[in-house]
Motif scaffolding. Structure first.
Motif, PDB file in Angstrom:
ATOM      1  N   TYR A 175       7.669  -1.057  39.694  1.00 33.79           N
ATOM      2  CA  TYR A 175       6.260  -0.529  40.129  1.00 33.79           C
ATOM      3  C   TYR A 175       6.078  -1.183  41.487  1.00 33.79           C
ATOM      4  O   TYR A 175       5.613  -0.860  42.301  1.00 33.79           O
ATOM      5  N   ALA A 176       6.401  -2.482  41.280  1.00 34.09           N
ATOM      6  CA  ALA A 176       5.908  -3.569  42.635  1.00 34.09           C
ATOM      7  C   ALA A 176       6.898  -2.858  43.804  1.00 34.09           C
ATOM      8  O   ALA A 176       6.497  -2.587  44.976  1.00 34.09           O
ATOM      9  N   ALA A 177       8.097  -2.671  43.487  1.00 36.67           N
ATOM     10  CA  ALA A 177       9.238  -2.400  44.558  1.00 36.67           C
ATOM     11  C   ALA A 177       8.630  -0.631  45.066  1.00 36.67           C
ATOM     12  O   ALA A 177       8.568  -0.540  46.529  1.00 36.67           O
ATOM     13  N   GLU A 178       8.264  -0.049  44.285  1.00 37.00           N
ATOM     14  CA  GLU A 178       7.696   1.245  44.547  1.00 37.00           C
ATOM     15  C   GLU A 178       6.397   1.445  45.444  1.00 37.00           C
ATOM     16  O   GLU A 178       6.403   2.109  46.450  1.00 37.00           O
ATOM     17  N   LEU A 179       5.426   0.493  44.817  1.00 33.12           N
ATOM     18  CA  LEU A 179       4.106   0.181  45.868  1.00 33.12           C
ATOM     19  C   LEU A 179       4.581  -0.181  47.149  1.00 33.12           C
ATOM     20  O   LEU A 179       4.054   0.415  48.162  1.00 33.12           O
ATOM     21  N   ALA A 180       5.592  -1.052  47.165  1.00 36.96           N
ATOM     22  CA  ALA A 180       5.458  -1.621  48.647  1.00 36.96           C
ATOM     23  C   ALA A 180       6.759  -0.710  49.526  1.00 36.96           C
ATOM     24  O   ALA A 180       6.221  -0.215  50.577  1.00 36.96           O
ATOM     25  N   ARG A 181       7.450   0.179  49.024  1.00 38.63           N
ATOM     26  CA  ARG A 181       8.413   0.996  49.861  1.00 38.63           C
ATOM     27  C   ARG A 181       7.636   2.126  50.273  1.00 38.63           C
ATOM     28  O   ARG A 181       7.939   2.664  51.252  1.00 38.63           O
ATOM     29  N   ASN A 182       6.656   2.387  49.441  1.00 42.70           N
ATOM     30  CA  ASN A 182       5.724   3.569  49.955  1.00 42.70           C
ATOM     31  C   ASN A 182       4.597   3.440  50.764  1.00 42.70           C
ATOM     32  O   ASN A 182       4.000   4.294  51.336  1.00 42.70           O
ATOM     33  N   ALA A 183       4.144   2.099  50.834  1.00 41.50           N
ATOM     34  CA  ALA A 183       2.919   1.852  51.538  1.00 41.50           C
ATOM     35  C   ALA A 183       2.986   2.330  52.679  1.00 41.50           C
ATOM     36  O   ALA A 183       1.857   2.986  53.246  1.00 41.50           O
ATOM     37  N   ALA A 184       3.930   1.813  53.750  1.00 43.68           N
ATOM     38  CA  ALA A 184       3.625   2.522  54.933  1.00 43.68           C
ATOM     39  C   ALA A 184       3.298   3.883  55.252  1.00 43.68           C
ATOM     40  O   ALA A 184       2.439   4.433  55.886  1.00 43.68           O
ATOM     41  N   GLN A 185       4.415   4.619  54.644  1.00 44.77           N
ATOM     42  CA  GLN A 185       4.244   6.249  54.951  1.00 44.77           C
ATOM     43  C   GLN A 185       2.926   6.704  54.205  1.00 44.77           C
ATOM     44  O   GLN A 185       2.548   7.672  54.716  1.00 44.77           O
ATOM     45  N   LYS A 186       2.272   5.963  53.240  1.00 51.99           N
ATOM     46  CA  LYS A 186       0.906   6.409  52.544  1.00 51.99           C
ATOM     47  C   LYS A 186      -0.228   5.734  53.556  1.00 51.99           C
ATOM     48  O   LYS A 186      -1.395   6.082  53.239  1.00 51.99           O
ATOM     49  N   GLY A 187       0.026   5.390  54.755  1.00 53.93           N
ATOM     50  CA  GLY A 187      -1.043   5.024  55.403  1.00 53.93           C
ATOM     51  C   GLY A 187      -1.560   3.534  55.440  1.00 53.93           C
ATOM     52  O   GLY A 187      -2.661   3.234  56.120  1.00 53.93           O
ATOM     53  N   PHE A 188      -0.812   2.777  54.620  1.00 48.61           N
ATOM     54  CA  PHE A 188      -1.280   1.367  54.661  1.00 48.61           C
ATOM     55  C   PHE A 188      -1.053   0.451  55.718  1.00 48.61           C
ATOM     56  O   PHE A 188       0.001   0.917  56.397  1.00 48.61           O
ATOM     57  N   GLY A 189      -1.781  -0.031  56.524  1.00 46.23           N
ATOM     58  CA  GLY A 189      -1.510  -0.961  57.563  1.00 46.23           C
ATOM     59  C   GLY A 189      -1.062  -2.502  57.083  1.00 46.23           C
ATOM     60  O   GLY A 189      -0.611  -3.298  57.870  1.00 46.23           O
ATOM     61  N   VAL A 190      -1.875  -2.953  56.099  1.00 41.20           N
ATOM     62  CA  VAL A 190      -1.701  -4.456  55.536  1.00 41.20           C
ATOM     63  C   VAL A 190      -1.651  -4.292  53.920  1.00 41.20           C
ATOM     64  O   VAL A 190      -2.332  -3.417  53.351  1.00 41.20           O
ATOM     65  N   ILE A 191      -0.995  -5.410  53.593  1.00 41.23           N
ATOM     66  CA  ILE A 191      -0.821  -5.471  51.824  1.00 41.23           C
ATOM     67  C   ILE A 191      -1.546  -6.997  51.712  1.00 41.23           C
ATOM     68  O   ILE A 191      -1.247  -7.778  52.540  1.00 41.23           O
ATOM     69  N   ILE A 192      -2.459  -6.886  50.865  1.00 42.76           N
ATOM     70  CA  ILE A 192      -2.861  -8.305  50.292  1.00 42.76           C
ATOM     71  C   ILE A 192      -2.334  -8.271  48.821  1.00 42.76           C
ATOM     72  O   ILE A 192      -2.728  -7.493  47.834  1.00 42.76           O
ATOM     73  N   ALA A 193      -1.691  -9.509  48.464  1.00 41.01           N
ATOM     74  CA  ALA A 193      -1.295  -9.823  47.210  1.00 41.01           C
ATOM     75  C   ALA A 193      -1.781 -11.081  46.519  1.00 41.01           C
ATOM     76  O   ALA A 193      -1.952 -12.072  47.343  1.00 41.01           O
ATOM     77  N   PHE A 194      -2.188 -10.745  45.235  1.00 46.39           N
ATOM     78  CA  PHE A 194      -3.029 -11.930  44.464  1.00 46.39           C
ATOM     79  C   PHE A 194      -2.037 -12.336  43.535  1.00 46.39           C
ATOM     80  O   PHE A 194      -1.644 -11.262  42.520  1.00 46.39           O
ATOM     81  N   ALA A 195      -1.855 -13.438  43.328  1.00 43.12           N
ATOM     82  CA  ALA A 195      -1.291 -13.999  42.047  1.00 43.12           C
ATOM     83  C   ALA A 195      -1.075 -15.384  41.698  1.00 43.12           C
ATOM     84  O   ALA A 195      -1.463 -16.175  42.509  1.00 43.12           O
TER      85      ALA A 195
END
Ligand code: RP5
Length: 163
Positions: free
Chosen positions: A44-64
């Motif tokens: 799921y992590a790979a899928e979220l990141a792989r698709n993020a740019a084409q889904k219109g995201f410009g930045v990712i914030i990751a909390f862990a």
């Protein structure tokens, strides 16, 4: 405007995530938030990141927290900038997560903010998006001017108390 993708390793990270969400909301920045663990849901992590740019995201914030590999794993799958927030856990007070996030190998950086620094993650994400958004840049400049005015007011009050 580009959106911000907010990803947390567990719903137990939510109290820290709220600082970032409040900041994004204050700037009217659209965002999506998901629970996704680098260790428990790696696909799921790979899928979220792989698709993020084409889904219109410009930045990712990751909390862990703990052995905090989420930001690094997301950064491995996208060329978008990733802001990393180390979340404190009881045993090592967040030093574990901080070191996990800050020591990325050359070529795969993440921009690590303070332990439990949700607010600054929101501000940094806004600053990245503001590079191509003049209205957002104005809001950031206003925020900085307000902060400066607040400190100067406190200084003035202190001078009054010390007289
Ligand atoms: C990390 O482990 C999460 O980001 C969280 O900070 C920590 C504990 O997770 P839970 O056991 O509360 O789900 O992956």
């Amino acid at each position: 405007m580009k959106k911000v993708l907010v990803v947390m390793g567990s719903d137990s990270d939510l109290p820290v995530v709220e600082g970032a969400v409040a900041q994004l909301t204050a700037f009217d920045i659209p965002f999506e938030a998901h629970v996704c663990s680098a260790h428990r849901t790696p696909d799921y992590a790979a899928e979220l990141a792989r698709n993020a740019a084409q889904k219109g995201f410009g930045v990712i914030i990751a909390f862990a927290g703990k052995a905090a590999h989420l930001a690094g794993v997301l950064a491995a799958y996208t060329a978008l900038p990733v802001v990393a927030v180390p979340v404190s856990a009881r045993a090592l007070d967040g030093i574990d997560a901080l070191l996990s996030m800050v020591q990325m190998p050359p070529g795969v950086p993440v921009a690590t903010v303070a332990i439990d620094g949700g607010k600054n993650a929101g501000v940094l994400a806004a600053q990245i998006l503001a590079l191509s958004d003049a209205a957002l840049f104005d809001k950031l400049e206003t925020m900085k001017a307000d902060m400066a005015a607040s400190v100067l007011k406190k200084d003035e009050e202190l001078q009054g108390r010390l007289k």
